[in-house]
Design a protein around this motif. Sequence first.
Motif, PDB file in Angstrom:
ATOM      1  N   LYS A 152       0.828  -1.217   0.000  1.00 51.28           N
ATOM      2  CA  LYS A 152       0.000   0.000   0.000  1.00 51.28           C
ATOM      3  C   LYS A 152       0.856   1.258   0.000  1.00 51.28           C
ATOM      4  O   LYS A 152       0.546   2.237  -0.679  1.00 51.28           O
ATOM      5  N   LEU A 153       1.955   1.223   0.759  1.00 52.17           N
ATOM      6  CA  LEU A 153       2.796   2.419   0.862  1.00 52.17           C
ATOM      7  C   LEU A 153       3.539   2.724  -0.433  1.00 52.17           C
ATOM      8  O   LEU A 153       3.757   3.890  -0.768  1.00 52.17           O
ATOM      9  N   VAL A 154       3.955   1.682  -1.160  1.00 51.66           N
ATOM     10  CA  VAL A 154       4.711   1.945  -2.389  1.00 51.66           C
ATOM     11  C   VAL A 154       3.820   2.494  -3.497  1.00 51.66           C
ATOM     12  O   VAL A 154       4.310   2.877  -4.563  1.00 51.66           O
ATOM     13  N   GLU A 155       2.516   2.561  -3.262  1.00 53.25           N
ATOM     14  CA  GLU A 155       1.641   3.219  -4.225  1.00 53.25           C
ATOM     15  C   GLU A 155       1.843   4.727  -4.226  1.00 53.25           C
ATOM     16  O   GLU A 155       1.513   5.398  -5.206  1.00 53.25           O
ATOM     17  N   PHE A 156       2.387   5.271  -3.141  1.00 51.62           N
ATOM     18  CA  PHE A 156       2.718   6.700  -3.119  1.00 51.62           C
ATOM     19  C   PHE A 156       3.981   6.916  -3.953  1.00 51.62           C
ATOM     20  O   PHE A 156       5.006   6.260  -3.709  1.00 51.62           O
ATOM     21  N   PRO A 157       3.948   7.824  -4.926  1.00 53.95           N
ATOM     22  CA  PRO A 157       5.120   8.022  -5.789  1.00 53.95           C
ATOM     23  C   PRO A 157       6.347   8.512  -5.043  1.00 53.95           C
ATOM     24  O   PRO A 157       7.480   8.323  -5.502  1.00 53.95           O
ATOM     25  N   GLN A 158       6.142   9.120  -3.870  1.00 56.22           N
ATOM     26  CA  GLN A 158       7.285   9.612  -3.099  1.00 56.22           C
ATOM     27  C   GLN A 158       8.154   8.482  -2.551  1.00 56.22           C
ATOM     28  O   GLN A 158       9.334   8.683  -2.271  1.00 56.22           O
ATOM     29  N   VAL A 159       7.582   7.316  -2.360  1.00 54.95           N
ATOM     30  CA  VAL A 159       8.326   6.206  -1.753  1.00 54.95           C
ATOM     31  C   VAL A 159       9.257   5.595  -2.792  1.00 54.95           C
ATOM     32  O   VAL A 159       8.817   4.994  -3.772  1.00 54.95           O
ATOM     33  N   VAL A 160      10.557   5.758  -2.563  1.00 47.87           N
ATOM     34  CA  VAL A 160      11.547   5.285  -3.550  1.00 47.87           C
ATOM     35  C   VAL A 160      12.414   4.164  -3.018  1.00 47.87           C
ATOM     36  O   VAL A 160      13.147   3.529  -3.778  1.00 47.87           O
ATOM     37  N   GLY A 161      12.366   3.892  -1.705  1.00 44.25           N
ATOM     38  CA  GLY A 161      13.280   2.891  -1.184  1.00 44.25           C
ATOM     39  C   GLY A 161      12.838   2.306   0.141  1.00 44.25           C
ATOM     40  O   GLY A 161      12.013   2.885   0.862  1.00 44.25           O
ATOM     41  N   VAL A 162      13.404   1.140   0.444  1.00 46.87           N
ATOM     42  CA  VAL A 162      13.217   0.473   1.740  1.00 46.87           C
ATOM     43  C   VAL A 162      14.599   0.122   2.270  1.00 46.87           C
ATOM     44  O   VAL A 162      15.403  -0.507   1.575  1.00 46.87           O
ATOM     45  N   LYS A 163      14.866   0.542   3.491  1.00 46.89           N
ATOM     46  CA  LYS A 163      16.146   0.249   4.140  1.00 46.89           C
ATOM     47  C   LYS A 163      15.897  -0.768   5.245  1.00 46.89           C
ATOM     48  O   LYS A 163      15.027  -0.558   6.103  1.00 46.89           O
ATOM     49  N   ASP A 164      16.651  -1.858   5.231  1.00 43.88           N
ATOM     50  CA  ASP A 164      16.437  -2.905   6.223  1.00 43.88           C
ATOM     51  C   ASP A 164      17.487  -2.862   7.313  1.00 43.88           C
ATOM     52  O   ASP A 164      18.686  -2.951   7.041  1.00 43.88           O
ATOM     53  N   GLY A 165      17.027  -2.733   8.554  1.00 43.73           N
ATOM     54  CA  GLY A 165      17.923  -2.787   9.702  1.00 43.73           C
ATOM     55  C   GLY A 165      17.549  -3.889  10.666  1.00 43.73           C
ATOM     56  O   GLY A 165      17.930  -3.846  11.834  1.00 43.73           O
ATOM     57  N   VAL A 166      16.787  -4.878  10.176  1.00 46.51           N
ATOM     58  CA  VAL A 166      16.297  -5.953  11.037  1.00 46.51           C
ATOM     59  C   VAL A 166      17.011  -7.272  10.761  1.00 46.51           C
ATOM     60  O   VAL A 166      17.410  -7.987  11.670  1.00 46.51           O
ATOM     61  N   GLY A 167      17.151  -7.618   9.482  1.00 46.15           N
ATOM     62  CA  GLY A 167      17.848  -8.849   9.122  1.00 46.15           C
ATOM     63  C   GLY A 167      16.975 -10.079   9.089  1.00 46.15           C
ATOM     64  O   GLY A 167      17.472 -11.196   9.227  1.00 46.15           O
ATOM     65  N   ASN A 168      15.668  -9.891   8.902  1.00 46.11           N
ATOM     66  CA  ASN A 168      14.746 -11.014   8.784  1.00 46.11           C
ATOM     67  C   ASN A 168      14.807 -11.536   7.343  1.00 46.11           C
ATOM     68  O   ASN A 168      14.219 -10.948   6.439  1.00 46.11           O
ATOM     69  N   VAL A 169      15.515 -12.628   7.138  1.00 48.11           N
ATOM     70  CA  VAL A 169      15.757 -13.126   5.785  1.00 48.11           C
ATOM     71  C   VAL A 169      14.455 -13.523   5.105  1.00 48.11           C
ATOM     72  O   VAL A 169      14.218 -13.189   3.938  1.00 48.11           O
ATOM     73  N   ASP A 170      13.578 -14.246   5.810  1.00 56.04           N
ATOM     74  CA  ASP A 170      12.305 -14.667   5.221  1.00 56.04           C
ATOM     75  C   ASP A 170      11.512 -13.459   4.719  1.00 56.04           C
ATOM     76  O   ASP A 170      10.978 -13.465   3.602  1.00 56.04           O
ATOM     77  N   LEU A 171      11.426 -12.428   5.566  1.00 59.61           N
ATOM     78  CA  LEU A 171      10.659 -11.240   5.197  1.00 59.61           C
ATOM     79  C   LEU A 171      11.319 -10.518   4.027  1.00 59.61           C
ATOM     80  O   LEU A 171      10.637 -10.076   3.093  1.00 59.61           O
ATOM     81  N   ASN A 172      12.637 -10.387   4.059  1.00 56.79           N
ATOM     82  CA  ASN A 172      13.330  -9.709   2.965  1.00 56.79           C
ATOM     83  C   ASN A 172      13.120 -10.416   1.630  1.00 56.79           C
ATOM     84  O   ASN A 172      12.944  -9.771   0.589  1.00 56.79           O
ATOM     85  N   ILE A 173      13.143 -11.729   1.649  1.00 53.79           N
ATOM     86  CA  ILE A 173      12.914 -12.477   0.414  1.00 53.79           C
ATOM     87  C   ILE A 173      11.492 -12.230  -0.089  1.00 53.79           C
ATOM     88  O   ILE A 173      11.272 -11.974  -1.284  1.00 53.79           O
ATOM     89  N   GLU A 174      10.522 -12.278   0.813  1.00 57.09           N
ATOM     90  CA  GLU A 174       9.140 -12.044   0.400  1.00 57.09           C
ATOM     91  C   GLU A 174       8.954 -10.644  -0.173  1.00 57.09           C
ATOM     92  O   GLU A 174       8.343 -10.460  -1.238  1.00 57.09           O
ATOM     93  N   LEU A 175       9.512  -9.646   0.493  1.00 64.50           N
ATOM     94  CA  LEU A 175       9.334  -8.262   0.045  1.00 64.50           C
ATOM     95  C   LEU A 175      10.014  -8.019  -1.291  1.00 64.50           C
ATOM     96  O   LEU A 175       9.422  -7.423  -2.202  1.00 64.50           O
ATOM     97  N   THR A 176      11.257  -8.451  -1.417  1.00 69.36           N
ATOM     98  CA  THR A 176      11.982  -8.185  -2.664  1.00 69.36           C
ATOM     99  C   THR A 176      11.395  -8.971  -3.834  1.00 69.36           C
ATOM    100  O   THR A 176      11.360  -8.474  -4.962  1.00 69.36           O
TER     101      THR A 176
END
Length: 309
Positions: A152-176
């Motif tokens: 939902k958030l990436v529908e806003f044109p202003q959102v250009v990036g996601v920075k990960d500081g958690v290290g949840n591999v499962d979540l990162n794979i799903e998101l990317t």
Amino acid sequence: MSNQRKAPTGILGFPIVPFNENGNIDEKGLTKNIEFLLENGLESIFIACGSGEYHAISTKEYETMVEIAVSVVDGKVPVYTGVGGNSAEAIEKAQISERLGADGYLILPPYLIEGEQEGLYEYYKSIIKSSDLNAILYQRANAVLQLHTLKKLVEFPQVVGVKDGVGNVDLNIELTQMIGNRVGWLNGMPMAEVTMPAYIPLGFNSYSSAISNYIPHISRKFYNALLNDDKQLVNDIYEDVILPINRIRKKRKGYAVSLIKAGMKIVGLPVSTDVRPPIVPVEQDHYKELEGILKKAIEKYPAENKVSL
């Protein structure tokens, strides 16, 4: 300020906030910090974020830091600011950043409260809609977005990036996998060089580098070795530099900030090691340990722009 809807790539520069003997911002020291990063080819400047002690600076000091960064950078690379904490403060600082000519901002976690996903969505949305600047969402602490929220958030044109500081591999794979190149993916793990080999295959093409504040040429050498699949050089730099520094960083809370200032002092940059509470300065034994690591590292991996000890 540019209107380019694209997240910064490569090695991201996160200047510290140097203080003078009166406890105020050392503007000359900050200027030198930023100039040093630019001279060494860092692809962006993130001012007044975590390493810039966002938690401990006033709004007036924030404005000063952003003004200096925008002026020194002078359009050479994108300038991003830190915004976050309570939503009113975050919106105010996003609007300050826009007024002063920044290219975007990194949204730090909300103050203290752990919200549900719909609450996090509303928090981010209120900040994003407050300006036209580029926004990078930070996965950190009490603000970890799940796939349905991020979609939902990436529908806003202003959102250009996601920075990960958690290290949840499962979540990162799903998101990317599910969002792909709609946004840029930034590695923001503590001492991100440690984890970058695991992040590159997922599509993360940039990382925040604490050590670039004092040995940027080694961070660059490491990153290039990763991209060129030079496993021997990657292993050597891990053994000689990255892992030893990371072991010191983990010895005390707050060293993610204060160890940067110690490293800068060791290599001769004009900053003090003073920090603001609750962060504490690096203990003398740890300072000497870091000094020894840096001396050997600079001898083995010399910089074209000479770094002195």
